[in-house]
Scaffold this motif. Structure first.
Motif, PDB file in Angstrom:
ATOM      1  N   ASP A   3       0.855  -1.181   0.000  1.00 47.66           N
ATOM      2  CA  ASP A   3       0.000   0.000   0.000  1.00 47.66           C
ATOM      3  C   ASP A   3       0.894   1.233   0.000  1.00 47.66           C
ATOM      4  O   ASP A   3       1.926   1.268   0.653  1.00 47.66           O
ATOM      5  N   PHE A   4       0.491   2.226  -0.740  1.00 50.30           N
ATOM      6  CA  PHE A   4       1.237   3.472  -0.805  1.00 50.30           C
ATOM      7  C   PHE A   4       0.361   4.599  -0.279  1.00 50.30           C
ATOM      8  O   PHE A   4      -0.821   4.673  -0.600  1.00 50.30           O
ATOM      9  N   TYR A   5       0.938   5.425   0.530  1.00 55.04           N
ATOM     10  CA  TYR A   5       0.203   6.533   1.125  1.00 55.04           C
ATOM     11  C   TYR A   5       0.942   7.827   0.845  1.00 55.04           C
ATOM     12  O   TYR A   5       2.150   7.852   0.686  1.00 55.04           O
ATOM     13  N   ARG A   6       0.197   8.895   0.829  1.00 53.16           N
ATOM     14  CA  ARG A   6       0.787  10.230   0.700  1.00 53.16           C
ATOM     15  C   ARG A   6       0.580  10.965   2.012  1.00 53.16           C
ATOM     16  O   ARG A   6      -0.446  10.812   2.671  1.00 53.16           O
TER      17      ARG A   6
END
Length: 74
Positions: A3-6
């Motif tokens: 998962d990628f988050y900003r």
């Protein structure tokens, strides 16, 4: 799956601080678990006896004994 988050605006310094703390704990846990597995593997393959992880926590190996264990195969 990854998962990628900003980060929210202005939260990057805090996120980096949290990441550093989390990574420090992960590395410490990795070393601990590897030590326990090395003891279990040493006892089973070199000494020919079965040791549970609960008991391996209280055992220690000498440097020469650690070098006899090849974790890559397990």
């Amino acid at each position: 799956m990854q998962d990628f988050y900003r980060c929210e605006e202005g939260m990057l310094p805090r996120a980096l601080e949290v990441d550093n703390i989390a990574c420090y704990k992960l590395v410490a846990d990795m070393h601990y678990k590897t030590r326990i597995q090395a003891i279990v593997t040493y006892c089973s393959h070199i000494e020919g006896r079965k040791v549970k992880k609960e008991f391996a926590r209280y055992m220690r190996l000498m440097r020469e004994q650690f070098l006899q264990v090849n974790i890559e195969h397990y």
